[in-house]
Design an enzyme around this catalytic site. Structure first.
Site, PDB file in Angstrom:
ATOM      1  N   GLY A 173       0.777  -1.237   0.000  1.00 17.29           N
ATOM      2  CA  GLY A 173       0.000   0.000   0.000  1.00 17.29           C
ATOM      3  C   GLY A 173       0.811   1.290   0.000  1.00 17.29           C
ATOM      4  O   GLY A 173       0.285   2.339   0.352  1.00 17.29           O
ATOM      5  N   MET A 197      -2.757  -7.124  -7.981  1.00 15.10           N
ATOM      6  CA  MET A 197      -1.994  -8.109  -8.745  1.00 15.10           C
ATOM      7  C   MET A 197      -2.835  -9.168  -9.454  1.00 15.10           C
ATOM      8  O   MET A 197      -2.356 -10.257  -9.752  1.00 15.10           O
ATOM      9  CB  MET A 197      -0.990  -8.811  -7.820  1.00 15.10           C
ATOM     10  CG  MET A 197      -0.046  -7.860  -7.104  1.00 15.10           C
ATOM     11  SD  MET A 197       0.799  -6.744  -8.256  1.00 15.10           S
ATOM     12  CE  MET A 197       1.948  -5.912  -7.160  1.00 15.10           C
ATOM     13  N   ASN A 250      -4.591   2.095 -13.842  1.00 17.48           N
ATOM     14  CA  ASN A 250      -3.598   1.182 -13.254  1.00 17.48           C
ATOM     15  C   ASN A 250      -2.220   1.811 -13.407  1.00 17.48           C
ATOM     16  O   ASN A 250      -1.986   2.596 -14.328  1.00 17.48           O
ATOM     17  CB  ASN A 250      -3.637  -0.163 -13.989  1.00 17.48           C
ATOM     18  CG  ASN A 250      -2.648  -1.166 -13.404  1.00 17.48           C
ATOM     19  OD1 ASN A 250      -2.512  -1.281 -12.180  1.00 17.48           O
ATOM     20  ND2 ASN A 250      -1.939  -1.883 -14.267  1.00 17.48           N
ATOM     21  N   HIS A 288       1.835   0.588 -13.730  1.00 15.77           N
ATOM     22  CA  HIS A 288       2.702  -0.570 -13.917  1.00 15.77           C
ATOM     23  C   HIS A 288       4.154  -0.090 -13.884  1.00 15.77           C
ATOM     24  O   HIS A 288       4.475   0.924 -14.514  1.00 15.77           O
ATOM     25  CB  HIS A 288       2.385  -1.263 -15.248  1.00 15.77           C
ATOM     26  CG  HIS A 288       3.229  -2.472 -15.476  1.00 15.77           C
ATOM     27  ND1 HIS A 288       3.077  -3.621 -14.727  1.00 15.77           N
ATOM     28  CD2 HIS A 288       4.258  -2.697 -16.338  1.00 15.77           C
ATOM     29  CE1 HIS A 288       3.975  -4.512 -15.129  1.00 15.77           C
ATOM     30  NE2 HIS A 288       4.704  -3.978 -16.100  1.00 15.77           N
ATOM     31  N   ASP A 329      -2.663  -5.357 -17.351  1.00 13.66           N
ATOM     32  CA  ASP A 329      -1.685  -4.325 -17.741  1.00 13.66           C
ATOM     33  C   ASP A 329      -1.931  -3.789 -19.144  1.00 13.66           C
ATOM     34  O   ASP A 329      -0.995  -3.524 -19.913  1.00 13.66           O
ATOM     35  CB  ASP A 329      -0.234  -4.877 -17.696  1.00 13.66           C
ATOM     36  CG  ASP A 329       0.273  -5.091 -16.287  1.00 13.66           C
ATOM     37  OD1 ASP A 329      -0.264  -4.463 -15.353  1.00 13.66           O
ATOM     38  OD2 ASP A 329       1.221  -5.890 -16.116  1.00 13.66           O
ATOM     39  N   GLU A 352       6.926   6.774  -9.895  1.00 13.19           N
ATOM     40  CA  GLU A 352       5.518   6.397  -9.723  1.00 13.19           C
ATOM     41  C   GLU A 352       4.808   7.372  -8.778  1.00 13.19           C
ATOM     42  O   GLU A 352       3.645   7.729  -8.980  1.00 13.19           O
ATOM     43  CB  GLU A 352       5.415   4.983  -9.137  1.00 13.19           C
ATOM     44  CG  GLU A 352       5.903   3.891 -10.060  1.00 13.19           C
ATOM     45  CD  GLU A 352       5.635   2.501  -9.481  1.00 13.19           C
ATOM     46  OE1 GLU A 352       4.531   2.258  -8.968  1.00 13.19           O
ATOM     47  OE2 GLU A 352       6.548   1.654  -9.534  1.00 13.19           O
TER      48      GLU A 352
HETATM   49  C1  GAR Z   1       4.098  -0.710  -7.476  1.00 10.40           C
HETATM   50  O1  GAR Z   1       5.443  -0.597  -7.877  1.00 10.40           O
HETATM   51  C2  GAR Z   1       3.212  -0.887  -8.705  1.00 10.40           C
HETATM   52  O2  GAR Z   1       3.663  -0.195  -9.824  1.00 10.40           O
HETATM   53  C3  GAR Z   1       3.298  -2.371  -8.931  1.00 10.40           C
HETATM   54  O3  GAR Z   1       3.284  -2.927  -7.654  1.00 10.40           O
HETATM   55  C4  GAR Z   1       3.873  -2.016  -6.729  1.00 10.40           C
HETATM   56  C5  GAR Z   1       2.889  -1.839  -5.579  1.00 10.40           C
HETATM   57  O4  GAR Z   1       3.525  -1.406  -4.419  1.00 10.40           O
HETATM   58  N1  GAR Z   1       2.203  -2.822  -9.744  1.00 10.40           N
HETATM   59  C6  GAR Z   1       2.274  -3.818 -10.636  1.00 10.40           C
HETATM   60  O5  GAR Z   1       3.284  -4.490 -10.799  1.00 10.40           O
HETATM   61  C7  GAR Z   1       1.016  -4.072 -11.447  1.00 10.40           C
HETATM   62  N2  GAR Z   1       1.285  -4.851 -12.600  1.00 10.40           N
HETATM   63  P1  GAR Z   1       2.672  -1.069  -3.109  1.00 10.40           P
HETATM   64  O6  GAR Z   1       1.804  -2.270  -2.786  1.00 10.40           O
HETATM   65  O7  GAR Z   1       3.662  -0.820  -2.028  1.00 10.40           O
HETATM   66  O8  GAR Z   1       1.823   0.129  -3.425  1.00 10.40           O
END
Ligand code: GAR
Length: 220
Positions: A12, A93, A108, A110, A151, A180
């Site tokens: 999160g 995910m 979303n 990525h 994605d 991000e």
């Molecule tokens: C983030 O880096 C996001 O871009 C990635 O998961 C991480 C979430 O971190 N998302 C993906 O890979 C989606 N395909 P968090 O749970 O600490 O926010």
């Protein structure tokens, strides 16, 4: 004020970044509900600490039957109970098939430059491992409107970073996560300001952003 539902599966940090931007007055939005796909997702705990309503739809219960439709139906039912303008996937995910009414209203992020290094199995650290293994010289992050393919969907914003020879998946992930943290709030603000339009499957960004693009160099 755009009313947001956040979908997450893990720690999160992305949710926290959005909440912090709102609290600092940098994002005109409100997170009204956070939906987690795992009861132990720390992101749900973060939401509770911020006084945000939480819901859990455990993916495990649907995984056994490979039941993406059942999982998606349960999520759609919860989302329909709230007044929501935008769904924000923040480290979610799983494939989620949103009801049609959410077309153009579900985002979303990525941690790579879509269409590279994305799709089933490529999430979180797996993405950065694949980028380094391949020997790519740039990576980055992408915010896009999500459709019913993992994605996938019209790209809103991207930001690129170099991949250095000495990078590990962790150092690359950290460099990208910094981007991000800027990119997602910007994309959400563009939505809140009504500046995003999908034309022929591509996102057009409204006038002020385009004027900004002409005037100065930006990171995206
Ligand atoms: C983030 O880096 C996001 O871009 C990635 O998961 C991480 C979430 O971190 N998302 C993906 O890979 C989606 N395909 P968090 O749970 O600490 O926010």
């Amino acid at each position: 004020m755009v009313r947001i539902a956040v979908l997450l599966s893990g720690g999160g940090r992305t949710l926290q970044n959005i909440v912090d931007h709102i609290k600092e007055g940098k994002l005109t939005a409100e997170v009204v509900v956070v939906l987690g796909s795992r009861p132990d997702a720390y992101g749900l705990e973060r939401a509770r600490k911020e006084g945000i309503e939480t819901i859990c739809v455990p993916y495990k219960e649907y995984k056994r039957e490979g039941d993406t439709d059942g999982f998606s139906k349960a999520i759609n039912e919860h989302l329909n109970k709230n007044e929501i303008d935008l769904i924000v996937m923040a480290g979610f995910m799983h494939l989620f098939k949103a009801d049609e009414k959410w077309n153009g209203r579900i985002m979303n992020i990525h941690p790579a430059l879509i269409p590279s290094f994305c799709g089933t199995g490529l999430y979180g650290h797996h993405v950065h491992e694949a980028v380094i293994e391949y020997g790519a010289k740039v990576s980055g992050c992408t915010v896009h409107f999500a459709d019913n393919v993992y994605d996938h969907g019209p790209i809103i914003l991207q930001s690129a970073v170099p991949v250095k020879d000495e990078d590990t998946p962790e150092t690359l992930a950290a460099r990208i996560f910094k981007e991000e943290c800027k990119l997602y709030p910007r994309a959400i603000q563009l939505f809140a300001d009504g500046k995003l339009e999908i034309v022929d499957g591509r996102v057009r960004i409204g006038e002020i952003e385009n004027a900004d693009k002409k005037g100065k160099s930006r990171e995206c």
